[in-house]
Design an enzyme around this catalytic site. Sequence first.
Site, PDB file in Angstrom:
ATOM      1  N   PRO A 128       0.810  -1.221   0.000  1.00  9.52           N
ATOM      2  CA  PRO A 128       0.000   0.000   0.000  1.00  9.52           C
ATOM      3  C   PRO A 128       0.846   1.274   0.000  1.00  9.52           C
ATOM      4  CG  PRO A 128      -0.918  -1.614   1.506  1.00  9.52           C
ATOM      5  CD  PRO A 128       0.356  -2.208   0.996  1.00  9.52           C
ATOM      6  N   ALA A 130       4.240   1.282  -0.786  1.00 12.98           N
ATOM      7  CA  ALA A 130       5.460   1.084  -1.590  1.00 12.98           C
ATOM      8  C   ALA A 130       5.065   0.551  -2.965  1.00 12.98           C
ATOM      9  CB  ALA A 130       6.412   0.122  -0.879  1.00 12.98           C
ATOM     10  N   GLU A 363       3.893  -3.347 -13.553  1.00 19.44           N
ATOM     11  CA  GLU A 363       5.340  -3.609 -13.693  1.00 19.44           C
ATOM     12  C   GLU A 363       6.105  -2.311 -13.953  1.00 19.44           C
ATOM     13  OE1 GLU A 363       6.664  -7.151 -15.504  1.00 19.44           O
ATOM     14  OE2 GLU A 363       4.762  -8.182 -15.183  1.00 19.44           O
TER      15      GLU A 363
HETATM   16  C1  LIG Z   1      -4.143  -4.915 -12.435  1.00 11.53           C
HETATM   17  C2  LIG Z   1      -2.874  -4.776 -11.669  1.00 11.53           C
HETATM   18  C3  LIG Z   1      -2.089  -5.905 -11.476  1.00 11.53           C
HETATM   19  C4  LIG Z   1      -0.912  -5.810 -10.714  1.00 11.53           C
HETATM   20  N1  LIG Z   1      -0.201  -6.950 -10.446  1.00 11.53           N
HETATM   21  C5  LIG Z   1       0.853  -6.861  -9.593  1.00 11.53           C
HETATM   22  C6  LIG Z   1       1.514  -8.057  -9.153  1.00 11.53           C
HETATM   23  O1  LIG Z   1       1.159  -9.173  -9.556  1.00 11.53           O
HETATM   24  N2  LIG Z   1       2.529  -7.942  -8.251  1.00 11.53           N
HETATM   25  C7  LIG Z   1       2.948  -6.739  -7.778  1.00 11.53           C
HETATM   26  O2  LIG Z   1       3.877  -6.701  -6.978  1.00 11.53           O
HETATM   27  N3  LIG Z   1       2.332  -5.579  -8.176  1.00 11.53           N
HETATM   28  C8  LIG Z   1       1.301  -5.629  -9.058  1.00 11.53           C
HETATM   29  N4  LIG Z   1       0.653  -4.464  -9.447  1.00 11.53           N
HETATM   30  C9  LIG Z   1       1.089  -3.191  -8.884  1.00 11.53           C
HETATM   31  C10 LIG Z   1       1.738  -2.246  -9.879  1.00 11.53           C
HETATM   32  O3  LIG Z   1       3.015  -2.709 -10.235  1.00 11.53           O
HETATM   33  C11 LIG Z   1       1.753  -0.844  -9.229  1.00 11.53           C
HETATM   34  O4  LIG Z   1       0.410  -0.390  -9.227  1.00 11.53           O
HETATM   35  C12 LIG Z   1       2.633   0.132  -9.949  1.00 11.53           C
HETATM   36  O5  LIG Z   1       3.989  -0.222  -9.808  1.00 11.53           O
HETATM   37  C13 LIG Z   1       2.443   1.578  -9.450  1.00 11.53           C
HETATM   38  O6  LIG Z   1       2.457   1.651  -8.057  1.00 11.53           O
HETATM   39  P1  LIG Z   1       1.257   2.452  -7.305  1.00 11.53           P
HETATM   40  O7  LIG Z   1      -0.002   1.913  -7.841  1.00 11.53           O
HETATM   41  O8  LIG Z   1       1.492   2.385  -5.861  1.00 11.53           O
HETATM   42  O9  LIG Z   1       1.396   3.956  -7.817  1.00 11.53           O
HETATM   43  P2  LIG Z   1       2.341   5.093  -7.192  1.00 11.53           P
HETATM   44  O10 LIG Z   1       3.722   4.601  -7.077  1.00 11.53           O
HETATM   45  O11 LIG Z   1       1.685   5.668  -5.986  1.00 11.53           O
HETATM   46  O12 LIG Z   1       2.291   6.171  -8.360  1.00 11.53           O
HETATM   47  C14 LIG Z   1       1.276   7.160  -8.496  1.00 11.53           C
HETATM   48  C15 LIG Z   1       1.690   8.097  -9.632  1.00 11.53           C
HETATM   49  O13 LIG Z   1       2.897   8.784  -9.274  1.00 11.53           O
HETATM   50  C16 LIG Z   1       3.877   8.585 -10.294  1.00 11.53           C
HETATM   51  N5  LIG Z   1       5.218   8.529  -9.687  1.00 11.53           N
HETATM   52  C17 LIG Z   1       5.648   7.796  -8.621  1.00 11.53           C
HETATM   53  N6  LIG Z   1       6.941   8.013  -8.395  1.00 11.53           N
HETATM   54  C18 LIG Z   1       7.372   8.876  -9.356  1.00 11.53           C
HETATM   55  C19 LIG Z   1       8.616   9.493  -9.663  1.00 11.53           C
HETATM   56  N7  LIG Z   1       9.728   9.216  -8.978  1.00 11.53           N
HETATM   57  N8  LIG Z   1       8.685  10.361 -10.711  1.00 11.53           N
HETATM   58  C20 LIG Z   1       7.571  10.610 -11.456  1.00 11.53           C
HETATM   59  N9  LIG Z   1       6.364  10.078 -11.213  1.00 11.53           N
HETATM   60  C21 LIG Z   1       6.259   9.206 -10.185  1.00 11.53           C
HETATM   61  C22 LIG Z   1       3.509   7.233 -10.927  1.00 11.53           C
HETATM   62  O14 LIG Z   1       4.059   7.126 -12.229  1.00 11.53           O
HETATM   63  C23 LIG Z   1       1.984   7.354 -10.936  1.00 11.53           C
HETATM   64  O15 LIG Z   1       1.570   8.125 -12.035  1.00 11.53           O
HETATM   65  C24 LIG Z   1      -0.495  -4.543 -10.214  1.00 11.53           C
HETATM   66  C25 LIG Z   1      -1.284  -3.413 -10.447  1.00 11.53           C
HETATM   67  C26 LIG Z   1      -2.471  -3.518 -11.141  1.00 11.53           C
HETATM   68  C27 LIG Z   1      -3.318  -2.290 -11.318  1.00 11.53           C
END
Ligand SMILES: Cc1cc2nc3c(=O)[nH]c(=O)nc-3n(C[C@H](O)[C@H](O)[C@H](O)COP(=O)(O)OP(=O)(O)OC[C@H]3O[C@@H](n4cnc5c(N)ncnc54)[C@H](O)[C@@H]3O)c2cc1C
Length: 381
Positions: A128, A130, A363
């Site tokens: 949540p 990370a 990813e």
């Molecule tokens: C359908 C689905 C399947 C998934 N399956 C898996 C899985 O099997 N295993 C797993 O581990 N994860 C999985 N994920 C998680 C997915 O990898 C994450 O949702 C993704 O990495 C983004 O993380 P977050 O959702 O917390 O967004 P956040 O990291 O909170 O990002 C929010 C926004 O801020 C931007 N942002 C963040 N940091 C920066 C930066 N340094 N510079 C510029 N912009 C930035 C992001 O690009 C995004 O636009 C899945 C997600 C979905 C929706």
Amino acid sequence: MEFDYTPEQIHLRKSVREFAESEIGPHVMEWDEAQTFPLEVVKKLGQLGYLGSIFPEEYGGAGLGYIDYSIIIEELSRVDGSVGIIVAAHNSLCSNHIYQYGSEEQRRKYLVPLASGEHLGAWGLTEPSAGSDASGTKSTASRTVAGWTVNGSKNFITHAIHADTCVSMAVTDKAKRSKGISAFIFEKGMKGFSPSKKENKLGLRASETASVVFEDCFVPDEQLLGEEGQGFVNAMEILDGGRISIAALAVGIAQGAFESAVRYSQERQQFGKPIAEFQAIQFKLADMATRIDAARLMMYRAAWLKDNGLKTTKESSMAKLFASEVSVNVCEEAIQIHGGYGYTKDYPPEKYWRDSKLCTIGEGTSEIQRIIIAREVLKQV
Ligand SMILES: Cc1cc2nc3c(=O)[nH]c(=O)nc-3n(C[C@H](O)[C@H](O)[C@H](O)COP(=O)(O)OP(=O)(O)OC[C@H]3O[C@@H](n4cnc5c(N)ncnc54)[C@H](O)[C@@H]3O)c2cc1C
């Protein structure tokens, strides 16, 4: 340079296409609406060898390369992205982490049933708090006699509920930050390890995405995967391969939407002729076809590098970034070509568009891919 498919690859594409069109095609909207996880199809994917595409036959796999694997994911996703991501997450993430970093015993115990499709795999990196910054993992694994006690949670995990095996990262030494995160193998039914909230998603609704919770979950030493403290580093390498499959997912979704737009433009008549005769529509189709082709070529280049044992960090990220943004754009144009009908669930583009959006997020988001590419490009000049 070689641009031809081998006869085996032509045959593979034909077989996957026939399977997808006959076994998946008729159910796509029903599964999407009800968020049905297609267990029967998953079993058949295992029998066909697609759940072990990239693993040697000695571990129950099909012994294929990443180009073949991309063909499989593309063809499945051309019909249903949900099935494409099921195969991608199972192969590239959970199973590949065990194949790349597991001991021989772990490969025998966990990879063989995963690769043969007897078991389904999940991979937990995201938490949540990370997401993009996965080095900020909060789940902990504390040393105990003969093992570890894991506490914490993961969210957005593909197959969190149905998986038999889950590879997950947890902090083993907070002081070492990203070098203090380790990977562990969890088995369905272990005490203190359970699935939690299932997400109600925009797209890829037949693929299951849910949380997992670790509550004083004891993991024996034999289930530490790879070296202690190398879990995050290894996970980043696993994602280099995973992003090729997300590019394939994106290309397949775009291809499906494109074909639907071509068909519709030849059928739909306005001003006394098919809309395909208007140059405005032709230019859209030309741009869509060109972009899909470019994305597919970038995907194959990354796959070729991977098959030849070369580093793919930059090329995988480029392919994933470009293909996913092309996919969203192509699907949106497919809706436009369908006019008002494209905005309804009676025609395919709206689902393709909903599905395509995940490719710019999962990813590693598009923003994170640009960070990785920039880092690699700046290293080179
Ligand atoms: C359908 C689905 C399947 C998934 N399956 C898996 C899985 O099997 N295993 C797993 O581990 N994860 C999985 N994920 C998680 C997915 O990898 C994450 O949702 C993704 O990495 C983004 O993380 P977050 O959702 O917390 O967004 P956040 O990291 O909170 O990002 C929010 C926004 O801020 C931007 N942002 C963040 N940091 C920066 C930066 N340094 N510079 C510029 N912009 C930035 C992001 O690009 C995004 O636009 C899945 C997600 C979905 C929706």
